[in-house]
Design an enzyme around this catalytic site. Structure first.
Site, short mmCIF file in Angstrom:
data_model
loop_
_atom_site.label_atom_id
_atom_site.label_comp_id
_atom_site.label_asym_id
_atom_site.label_seq_id
_atom_site.Cartn_x
_atom_site.Cartn_y
_atom_site.Cartn_z
N ASP A 80 -42.76 -19.29 21.95
CA ASP A 80 -42.42 -18.69 20.49
C ASP A 80 -42.19 -17.29 20.68
OD1 ASP A 80 -42.24 -17.63 17.93
OD2 ASP A 80 -43.69 -19.01 17.15
N VAL A 81 -40.91 -16.53 20.59
CA VAL A 81 -40.72 -15.43 21.16
C VAL A 81 -41.20 -14.45 20.00
CG1 VAL A 81 -38.69 -15.93 22.42
CG2 VAL A 81 -38.22 -15.53 19.82
N ASN A 107 -31.56 -14.90 23.66
CA ASN A 107 -30.63 -16.01 23.05
C ASN A 107 -31.16 -16.36 21.74
OD1 ASN A 107 -28.22 -17.86 22.68
ND2 ASN A 107 -29.81 -19.32 23.00
N TYR A 175 -29.22 -12.67 8.41
CA TYR A 175 -28.82 -12.75 10.08
C TYR A 175 -27.93 -11.62 10.16
CZ TYR A 175 -26.33 -15.26 13.58
OH TYR A 175 -25.81 -15.82 14.78
N LYS A 179 -28.23 -9.11 13.49
CA LYS A 179 -27.39 -9.00 14.41
C LYS A 179 -26.75 -7.70 14.75
CE LYS A 179 -27.77 -13.02 16.16
NZ LYS A 179 -28.40 -13.33 17.36
#
Length: 270
Positions: A80-81, A107, A175, A179
């Site tokens: 789990d990043v 990613n 999102y 980004k």
């Protein structure tokens, strides 16, 4: 069958550490259990890279490993990043197994629930920020430390940005914000990595055919308020681009690349 293991305590691959040409082709791919991550991991494995597959779902990582070519050198590490201790364990496992790291494909990502900004809960906002930005930072930081300390030093980080790193979709504030932040992370890593032979680039992807883009094939909200089906491209086209970026010598870098379905509404979006 692929040579893969889920054990973070696998023995170091001293042959890889002793052979710089082989050692340079060791990669970590996050979000490797599906979509772009799976496609990139398989492309790297087919090109002879040793690949650590990271993602939250152990079963999905095993499915990716099963799709790899016979003899592929894979390490599966459920991760789990968003959890620093799990990211540290991932890169420790890579160091112990392969001796060094040549590439991080950063990613792992989440879109979050679509809907009007005023209806977005703080928990939903924070969840997207944790995966897309905090997770990317934690993985980049761990990779940077390893690449800086290894001998010979250096390596490459490729961040998965998005078309949304340039322009938003309706109802995508979390999102889109993350980004855009990835672009700043990419630039900072590029600058801070210069003294240590660490290159960093970003691939901005538009409408690759994955689970995340399923809505585009049935109809998705456009800036004019209408709903329209959007064209998609094969995720393998993205994977080939990542491989090209990864195979460059560290003296060269693709700083930013945009790969998209040719006729998707990006140029002229809005």
């Amino acid at each position: 069958m692929p040579n893969n293991t889920t054990s973070p305590s696998a023995a170091p691959d001293h042959a890889a550490a002793a052979d710089p040409a082989r050692a340079a082709t060791v990669a970590v791919v996050t979000g490797a259990g599906s979509g772009i991550g799976r496609a990139v991991a398989l492309e790297l494995a087919a090109a002879g890279w040793s690949v650590a597959l990271a993602g939250r779902r152990a079963e999905a990582l095993r499915e990716t490993a099963e799709l790899a070519p016979d003899g592929a050198d894979l390490l599966t590490v459920p991760t789990d990043v968003t959890r620093p201790e799990e990211v540290d364990a991932l890169f420790a496992a890579v160091r112990d197994r392969f001796g060094r790291l040549g590439l991080l494909f950063n990613n792992a990502g989440a879109f979050g629930p679509p809907g009007p900004l005023e209806d977005l809960s703080y928990d939903a906002w924070r969840s997207v920020v944790d995966v897309n930005l905090n997770g990317a930072f934690l993985c980049a930081q761990a990779a940077f430390r390893l690449m800086k300390e290894q001998e010979p030093r250096g390596g490459r980080i490729i961040n998965n940005g998005s078309i949304s790193a340039h322009v938003p979709r309706p109802h995508s504030v979390a999102y889109t914000a993350t980004k855009h932040a990835i672009t700043g992370l990419t630039k900072s890593l590029s600058l801070d990595g210069r003294p240590y032979d660490i290159a960093c680039g970003q691939i901005d992807i538009g409408n690759a055919a994955t689970e995340m883009t399923g809505r585009m094939r049935t109809g998705i909200l456009q800036a004019n308020g209408q709903t329209a089906v959007e064209p998609v491209m094969d995720a393998a086209d993205v994977a080939r681009t990542v491989l090209h970026m990864a195979q460059l010598p560290l003296a060269a870098n693709v700083q930013f690349a945009t790969v998209m379905a040719t006729t998707m509404p990006y140029i002229g979006r809005g």
